[in-house]
Design a protein around this motif. Structure first.
Motif, PDB file in Angstrom:
ATOM      1  N   UNK A  17       0.873   8.302  19.411  1.00 16.94           N
ATOM      2  CA  UNK A  17      -0.383   8.722  18.773  1.00 16.94           C
ATOM      3  C   UNK A  17      -0.173   9.012  17.286  1.00 16.94           C
ATOM      4  N   UNK A  18       0.926   9.684  16.962  1.00 15.60           N
ATOM      5  CA  UNK A  18       1.225  10.004  15.559  1.00 15.60           C
ATOM      6  C   UNK A  18       1.496   8.739  14.750  1.00 15.60           C
ATOM      7  N   UNK A  19       2.228   7.817  15.363  1.00 15.08           N
ATOM      8  CA  UNK A  19       2.551   6.560  14.671  1.00 15.08           C
ATOM      9  C   UNK A  19       1.284   5.755  14.395  1.00 15.08           C
ATOM     10  N   UNK A  20       0.411   5.676  15.386  1.00 15.31           N
ATOM     11  CA  UNK A  20      -0.847   4.943  15.203  1.00 15.31           C
ATOM     12  C   UNK A  20      -1.741   5.621  14.170  1.00 15.31           C
ATOM     13  N   UNK A  21      -1.717   6.962  14.171  1.00 12.63           N
ATOM     14  CA  UNK A  21      -2.516   7.691  13.177  1.00 12.63           C
ATOM     15  C   UNK A  21      -2.006   7.418  11.764  1.00 12.63           C
ATOM     16  N   UNK A  22      -0.668   7.436  11.583  1.00  9.80           N
ATOM     17  CA  UNK A  22      -0.078   7.136  10.268  1.00  9.80           C
ATOM     18  C   UNK A  22      -0.416   5.716   9.839  1.00  9.80           C
TER      19      UNK A  22
ATOM     20  N   UNK B 263      -8.117  -2.063  -4.251  1.00 11.52           N
ATOM     21  CA  UNK B 263      -9.398  -1.952  -4.946  1.00 11.52           C
ATOM     22  C   UNK B 263      -9.212  -1.397  -6.353  1.00 11.52           C
ATOM     23  N   UNK B 264      -8.206  -0.487  -6.485  1.00 10.36           N
ATOM     24  CA  UNK B 264      -7.936   0.125  -7.794  1.00 10.36           C
ATOM     25  C   UNK B 264      -6.928  -0.667  -8.625  1.00 10.36           C
TER      26      UNK B 264
ATOM     27  N   UNK C  87       0.390  -0.882  -3.048  1.00 10.10           N
ATOM     28  CA  UNK C  87      -0.261  -1.400  -1.838  1.00 10.10           C
ATOM     29  C   UNK C  87       0.710  -2.228  -1.003  1.00 10.10           C
ATOM     30  N   UNK C  88       1.526  -3.051  -1.672  1.00 10.28           N
ATOM     31  CA  UNK C  88       2.490  -3.888  -0.956  1.00 10.28           C
ATOM     32  C   UNK C  88       3.578  -3.048  -0.279  1.00 10.28           C
ATOM     33  N   UNK C  89       3.989  -1.951  -0.960  1.00 12.71           N
ATOM     34  CA  UNK C  89       4.988  -1.059  -0.355  1.00 12.71           C
ATOM     35  C   UNK C  89       4.434  -0.427   0.935  1.00 12.71           C
ATOM     36  N   UNK C  90       3.167  -0.003   0.855  1.00 16.86           N
ATOM     37  CA  UNK C  90       2.550   0.582   2.054  1.00 16.86           C
ATOM     38  C   UNK C  90       2.363  -0.458   3.163  1.00 16.86           C
ATOM     39  N   UNK C  91       2.125  -1.711   2.769  1.00 18.54           N
ATOM     40  CA  UNK C  91       1.999  -2.767   3.765  1.00 18.54           C
ATOM     41  C   UNK C  91       3.301  -2.947   4.542  1.00 18.54           C
ATOM     42  N   UNK C  92       4.433  -2.830   3.799  1.00 16.21           N
ATOM     43  CA  UNK C  92       5.735  -2.924   4.473  1.00 16.21           C
ATOM     44  C   UNK C  92       5.931  -1.765   5.452  1.00 16.21           C
TER      45      UNK C  92
ATOM     46  N   UNK D  90      -2.430   4.684   6.474  1.00 17.69           N
ATOM     47  CA  UNK D  90      -1.876   3.782   5.464  1.00 17.69           C
ATOM     48  C   UNK D  90      -2.791   2.580   5.251  1.00 17.69           C
ATOM     49  N   UNK D  91      -3.388   2.081   6.324  1.00 18.50           N
ATOM     50  CA  UNK D  91      -4.275   0.916   6.199  1.00 18.50           C
ATOM     51  C   UNK D  91      -5.462   1.231   5.293  1.00 18.50           C
ATOM     52  N   UNK D  92      -6.002   2.445   5.444  1.00 17.47           N
ATOM     53  CA  UNK D  92      -7.109   2.847   4.585  1.00 17.47           C
ATOM     54  C   UNK D  92      -6.653   2.980   3.133  1.00 17.47           C
ATOM     55  N   UNK D  93      -5.439   3.547   2.927  1.00 14.38           N
ATOM     56  CA  UNK D  93      -4.911   3.711   1.570  1.00 14.38           C
ATOM     57  C   UNK D  93      -4.652   2.369   0.913  1.00 14.38           C
TER      58      UNK D  93
END
Length: 423
Positions: A47-52, A65-66, A72-77, A56-59
């Motif tokens: 549950x915690x992993x899916x929440x994170x 967008x900004x 963004x690419x780092x968060x995608x990884x 991250x997907x929203x970020x």
């Protein structure tokens, strides 16, 4: 199947109660608690992993967008890594849940407080006896000899067609068999049970639902080509009609009856005690099944016992009722009463009915629930009983009603048979 929260809350009580069955529950219930803790811990990590991952997907969307493409690419990884972790956790969770369910299937029902201690059927408690044992003329015969004398049941012909344990009923024997089925069904429907005709083969899910699988797998005939099982009793298809159902409180109780042939391998059954109709691989039985609110189930069980007593009184057969001890009670039952009729020619008691309350054990397997007056979903209680099994009732009639003129038909059956004597 026992409920995990109940096991956790009442573990020591359950261990003590299961000891009545000669079942060592300590290590098994400890393992249940251990697996449930692992399940909850793994679920929390997932549950915690899916929440994170969702965060991250929203970020990532906002960063793109900004114009912050590098972040963004780092968060995608990181999100990709989290997806791999969640996949592994999901697999682990499924494995733990499967292991837990398989372990729960191996644990028998917790016996009711009234179940006596004991190792075998010799320790069962006689609680009621009624009827006079008739005094037979010299030279009285057991039912298998009577069947041959009057040409009403042919055991050898059954062997020719199929094998031992598959008798052929003939003439007045077949008519008496049919009369008993009709009489039992009429008694049950008059008592408020709704009649059903059900399939004689069931799928694996039905076998697990009522507890025949995996406990009695070796006693059931398996049609391997279609992965279906011949029913050992009408209890299986009738009770499984309600598998996965959410009933309304106003619908309870549900009372069902049905006639079916029953098929049991009875592996390892040999000797004089299984001669003739005493134990068969195929036999006829009329069953009663009840779906009850938990608070009403033991009153319903008493009512079922009274109902079967009434049938045996009308047949005027000497019988007794036993409360089964922990060492003899069925795997899924919380409390069972056995009815036995006295076979005068064999000078022994023959079991003709078992009446059981399974409490919520079967319902948990079946996911059979009802919505109570507060809108809460509860597991129902299931009960069933033989009303009645025909072979030993027929054996009791043949032996106890034999006279020099022939076998007298019980008065209550004459309208169904159309004759008064087998001669």
């Amino acid at each position: 199947m026992l409920l995990v929260p109940q096991i956790i809350a009442h573990k020591e009580e359950y261990i003590k109660a299961l000891a009545k069955r000669n079942f060592d529950g300590a290590s098994v219930l400890d393992k249940v608690v251990e697996l449930d803790e692992a399940r909850r811990a793994t679920q929390a990590k997932l549950d915690n992993t899916l929440a994170d991952s969702n965060t991250f997907s929203k970020e990532i969307g906002m960063l793109f967008k900004n114009g912050e493409q590098q972040k963004a690419n780092l968060l995608k990884e990181k999100t990709a890594q989290l997806k791999e972790v969640s996949k592994e956790l999901s697999t682990t969770l499924s494995e733990i849940q499967q292991e837990l369910v398989e372990l729960l299937y191996t644990i028998p029902n917790v016996p009711h407080d009234s179940v006596p201690n004991g190792q075998s059927d010799e320790d069962n408690e006689e609680i009621f006896k009624e009827g006079d044992i008739p005094k037979l003329e010299d030279g009285a015969l057991p039912h298998w000899e009577l069947a041959k004398k009057y040409d009403i049941i042919d055991f050898e012909l059954g062997v020719k067609i199929t094998g031992a344990g598959f008798p052929v009923y003939k003439g007045k024997g077949a008519r008496l068999q049919r009369a008993l089925i009709s009489y039992f069904l009429d008694k049950n429907t008059d008592a408020g049970y709704k009649e059903y005709q059900v399939p004689h083969l069931v799928n694996e899910a039905s076998g697990y639902g009522t507890g025949q699988l995996p406990d009695k797998e070796g006693q059931m005939y398996h049609v391997t080509g279609d992965d279906l099982y011949l029913i050992p009793t009408a209890e299986v298809p009738v009770t499984n009609m309600f598998r996965g159902e959410l009933l309304q409180e106003k619908d309870l109780p549900i009372c069902c009856t049905g006639y079916t042939p029953c098929f049991r391998r009875e592996a390892g059954s040999y000797g004089a005690h299984v001669r003739g109709l005493n134990r068969l691989h195929q036999f006829d039985k009329v069953e009663i099944v009840r779906i009850e609110k938990p608070e009403n189930s033991y009153k319903a069980l008493d009512g079922m016992v009274t109902h079967i007593k009434d049938i045996l009184r009308e047949l005027k057969l000497p019988y007794r009722v036993l409360r089964l001890c922990g060492g003899d009670i069925g795997f899924t039952s919380a409390l069972t009463y056995d009815f036995e009729v006295f076979s005068t020619a064999q000078d022994r008691w023959l079991e003709i009915s078992s009446v059981s309350n399974f409490e919520s054990y079967q319902a948990n397997r079946l996911k059979l629930r009802f919505k109570d007056s507060n809108g809460k979903n509860q597991l129902a209680h299931t009960l069933n009983g033989s009303s009645l099994a025909l072979p030993r009732v027929l054996a009791g009639i043949l032996e106890n009603y034999q006279t020099p003129q022939g076998i007298k038909i019980p008065d209550v059956l004459i309208p169904y048979c159309g004759f008064e004597y087998i001669d």
